[in-house]
Structure formats: C-alpha cells, structure tokens
Design an enzyme around this catalytic site. Structure first.
Site, PDB file in Angstrom:
ATOM      1  N   GLU A 268       1.258  -0.680   0.157  1.00 34.53           N
ATOM      2  CA  GLU A 268       0.147  -0.038   0.035  1.00 34.53           C
ATOM      3  C   GLU A 268       0.988   1.235  -0.018  1.00 34.53           C
ATOM      4  O   GLU A 268       1.651   1.372   0.740  1.00 34.53           O
ATOM      5  CB  GLU A 268      -0.898   0.141   1.078  1.00 34.53           C
ATOM      6  CG  GLU A 268      -2.076   0.885   1.187  1.00 34.53           C
ATOM      7  CD  GLU A 268      -2.628   1.123   2.491  1.00 34.53           C
ATOM      8  OE1 GLU A 268      -4.028   1.999   2.435  1.00 34.53           O
ATOM      9  OE2 GLU A 268      -2.937   0.227   2.979  1.00 34.53           O
TER      10      GLU A 268
ATOM     11  N   PHE B  76      -0.560   6.065  -3.484  1.00 28.17           N
ATOM     12  CA  PHE B  76      -1.834   5.985  -4.611  1.00 28.17           C
ATOM     13  C   PHE B  76      -2.448   4.957  -3.919  1.00 28.17           C
ATOM     14  O   PHE B  76      -3.811   5.236  -3.942  1.00 28.17           O
ATOM     15  CB  PHE B  76      -1.068   5.503  -5.668  1.00 28.17           C
ATOM     16  CG  PHE B  76      -1.776   5.008  -6.787  1.00 28.17           C
ATOM     17  CD1 PHE B  76      -2.362   5.958  -8.382  1.00 28.17           C
ATOM     18  CD2 PHE B  76      -2.860   4.491  -7.075  1.00 28.17           C
ATOM     19  CE1 PHE B  76      -2.834   5.768  -9.324  1.00 28.17           C
ATOM     20  CE2 PHE B  76      -4.180   4.172  -7.904  1.00 28.17           C
ATOM     21  CZ  PHE B  76      -4.086   5.048  -9.029  1.00 28.17           C
TER      22      PHE B  76
ATOM     23  N   ASP C  64      10.557  10.434  -9.470  1.00 29.95           N
ATOM     24  CA  ASP C  64      10.718  10.018  -8.943  1.00 29.95           C
ATOM     25  C   ASP C  64      11.293   8.648  -8.450  1.00 29.95           C
ATOM     26  O   ASP C  64      10.755   7.424  -8.079  1.00 29.95           O
ATOM     27  CB  ASP C  64       9.314   9.788  -8.098  1.00 29.95           C
ATOM     28  CG  ASP C  64       8.992   9.212  -6.922  1.00 29.95           C
ATOM     29  OD1 ASP C  64       9.203   9.799  -5.727  1.00 29.95           O
ATOM     30  OD2 ASP C  64       7.856   9.120  -6.377  1.00 29.95           O
TER      31      ASP C  64
END
Length: 444
Positions: free
Chosen positions: A76, A79, A198
């Site tokens: 998780e 997003f 990123d």
C-alpha cells in the site's frame, strides 16, 4: 469523475502506430516519439487507450483479485492498495493466463486522476525491458485502477533494507543498478525527454531473475526541448532523493534524475537508507555524510556494506564510488548523462577479480532469494587473507579530505527523513506519503 471506455466498447487503440513505428530515428538509441497524451479522463475515453493496453471492467478486476481479498494485498502506498491477481479465461474469455498486480486508487488519498492519467499516458505507450509493463486499466465510473505485470521479487527497497544478517550480493546490486540506469536512459532518450522525478528504491521492481524495472510514473513529466534549459514545475518527489537545484528553484532537467540515481547507487553501496533519523545526527542524511568519503579508498572500507565483504575488487568498488560521487554533484552540469552511467556500469559487470586485492577479504557471500544461479559461495580463510588484512589495516593513516571539488558549493539545504518503509511491491510512496513526498508550490 467522468466515465471511461468500457470493455464492451471497441478498442480503437489497435489503429494507433506501434512503438517501433513511432521511432524518430532508428539509428538513435531510445529515440521514441509519443502520441499526444490524454489531457483528462474524458480525453482518454476518446483516444480509447494506447497500443496493446487492455481496458478492464471493475467486475473483471474484482474477479481477478478474488473480490479484492485482504490476503491478496501486495502493498500500500500513496496511490492506494495493490493486490495480486490473475487474469485468465475465467475473467475474460480468450485471455491468456497472466499474473498481475492491480493498483486501486484511494479516492481520499493524496493522489488522484492526474497521477493515474500520467501512468496510463506514459506506460500505455512506452515499451522497454526496464520499464514495468502496463497490462491495462479501469476507469469505470469513479473507479480508477491500474493493472501491471506481476513482479515476483518485489521492490529493491524490500530486499536492500531487510532487517536480517544476510544481504543482497554485490553482483546482484550492480545488475539492478545497470537495469535501472537503462530504464532512465531510455526515458531521457525520447524525442522529448521524459523526466521520472521520483527515482527511489521502492519504485525499482524486480522480476524472477532480479531484472530491474521502473514503476510508478505518476510524477513523470516531459522535459525541456530545443533551446530550453529546463522546465519549471512544482517541486514533487521524495525527500532525500530530489536534486538540490530542483528543490531550491523548481527547475527540472534530466540531470535531476541523475542525482536521484546517485542517491540510490549510494544506498546500494552502503546498505543504508537515504534518510534515517535513527542514525547519529551527522549521518541522518546519507548524501551529506557519505559523499565526501567516496573518493577516499581507505574510507570505502567503512562506507561499503560490510555484509558484502570479499565480493568485489578494489578497482571496481572505486569506480562505482566515483560514479556515485559524480552523479551527486551539486552542479548539474558536473553529473554524467544516464547513457554515460550505463556505459560505466556495463564495463564493471561480473568483473574478473583474480589476482586483485579485495577491499574485504575473507567472509562468505550468501545465497539469497530464489535465484541461486546468480550467487557463488566463497570461502577465503587462507593465510593470504591474514597477509592482506595486515597489508590493508597496517597502512599509515592520512589526513581526511573533504571529498568535495573546490568548484562545488557546500550542501546547504536540509530535508527531513521519509516515513518508515513498507514491505510491499508496486507501491508509489510510503503509507504516510504526505510526510515522505516533497510538495512545494511553484509553477507547473
């Protein structure tokens, strides 16, 4: 949110030119020209996707993940939750059995349609061995899901910073570094450069053979063209990985990605995270602490992850440390291009260390993960070890240097450390991404 193409509608994307047909110049490496990106979800509905990307219904993806069952969760991030799934005849008639990772957008999360659309726009068109494959997507009603190829070995972050005594071997780290570098070089070589923005260990995914693939294109942005020196944009990314000039000015270039690569390469060398508040104050920012040490061969003994002892030669370790040093230059023009990085890393893959003095002699390399063919158990406990140890550690100590070029200003910015890491794969940020991600307002 607006509606989108359903699986029952004809997929007009088949009429779109393939990536091979979009190449501007086949003699130029990575020379890919992209179709105009969809500006919003409604625009994507009209375009009807790209190439071989599938458009799934929510019910199909629900079936593929066993009704989004909790035991199917892979991870998780900012997003949303990522589930493991299978798409086959039972999900869609005629579909070949495919293991997938299904990322579900959290409608109340920090990311939204913009980041979701960026993933579809880029990965829907780009195809390269070192980019994760986008199998399909769903944007039915308010649902926003992305379907990727399943990466069995998860993220580099998961393995590099695992809390156990065994470690990812040197040769595997260098293989992953080369694959990730090729992915960035491919993006930068597009007709209009694509800046990843990123680059970090959690966004480097590994297949069953530990081949690296870049994931999470939610923050990717087209770079400067022609006479443009940069693009101005709001500052986003992950603290500890963003280039200093980008943080201070919002000016984005391909060299911003090179800096991020340097941070990851430094993490791979040291086995330490870019930001860690649990370390002593002067060592919490890995780049600030370690970069000045990279150009001092004796100090590499203490800098490089001790769990890799005996797995690399003095020459190769020095070359990799020098590459990291240049990638982390305060001056963007002092950094190499990603094509140059690829060339250097290709030249040091599987080095012949016979006859060379090892920085760390003795110890055992450890067979790790599910790919034993990549690792060799070694034992070097002979008298030669003792002689080399005496030779290395018996040298006269010299005065420490700063390791910084006179032309480079000192690093004068501070950033906070990211939140604790997650152990999932296909994640695009840590669970508390509002802390982990940089988000300063500028021009977009």
């Amino acid at each position: 949110m607006g509606g989108c193409l359903s699986a029952e509608e004809p997929n007009k994307a088949s009429a779109s030119p393939s990536i091979a047909d979009q190449r501007k110049d086949r003699s130029e490496p990575n020379g890919v020209s992209l179709l105009p990106p969809a500006k919003d979800v409604e625009d994507l509905r009209i375009i009807a996707g790209y190439g071989n990307v599938n458009v799934f219904t929510h019910n199909e993806l629900k079936a593929s993940t066993k009704n989004f069952r909790p035991d199917q969760i892979l991870g998780e991030g900012g997003f949303g939750i990522v589930y493991k799934g299978v798409i086959d005849e039972n999900v869609r008639p005629g579909f070949k059995y495919t293991q997938v990772a299904v990322k579900v957008l959290n409608l109340e999360g920090v990311q939204g349609d913009k980041e979701w659309l960026a993933e579809v726009n880029y990965l829907g068109q780009l195809s390269y061995p070192n980019l994760v494959k986008l199998v399909g997507y769903c944007c039915e009603g308010d649902y926003r899901l992305l379907v990727y190829e399943y990466m069995p070995c998860g993220s580099l972050e998961k393995h590099l910073f695992r809390r156990m005594s065994v470690a990812m071997p040197w040769s595997t780290r260098m293989k992953i570094a080369l694959g990730a570098a090729k992915g960035l070089a491919f993006l930068h070589g597009s007709e209009r450069p694509i800046i990843y923005r990123d680059f970090k260990t959690s966004n480097i995914l590994l297949d069953a053979d530990y081949n690296a693939k870049l994931s999470d294109f939610g923050l990717a942005k087209e770079g400067p063209m022609g006479d443009e020196t940069h693009v101005s944009t709001r500052v986003v990314g992950t603290k500890g990985y963003a280039a200093p000039e980008y943080i201070m000015t919002g000016h984005l270039t391909a060299r911003s990605d090179v800096y991020g690569f340097g941070v990851v390469l430094l993490e791979m060398l040291t086995g330490k995270k870019a930001m860690d508040k649990n370390r002593p104050p002067r060592e919490q920012n890995l780049v600030d602490w370690a970069r000045p040490l990279l150009m001092h061969s004796r100090k590499l003994l203490k800098l490089i992850d001790s769990r890799m002892e005996g797995q690399y030669s003095n020459k190769v370790a020095t070359e990799v440390a020098g590459l990291a040093y240049r990638c982390l230059s305060q001056n963007p023009k002092g950094r190499p291009t990603m094509n140059q990085v690829v060339e250097i890393l290709e030249s040091i893959q599987e080095p012949d260390i016979k006859g060379e003095m090892l920085l760390h002699s003795g110890g055992n390399s450890v067979t790790l993960f599910e790919a034993p063919k990549m690792y060799n158990n070694t034992s070097n406990e002979s008298s030669t070890k003792k002689k080399e140890d005496t030779k290395v550690h018996g040298r006269k100590r010299t005065k420490n240097g700063s390791g910084r070029s006179k032309s480079e200003p000192p690093m004068d910015f501070n950033v906070s450390s990211p939140s604790p890491d997650s152990d999932g794969q296909h994640q695009d940020g840590e669970p508390n991404s509002t802390i982990n991600r940089i988000a300063e307002t500028s021009v977009d």
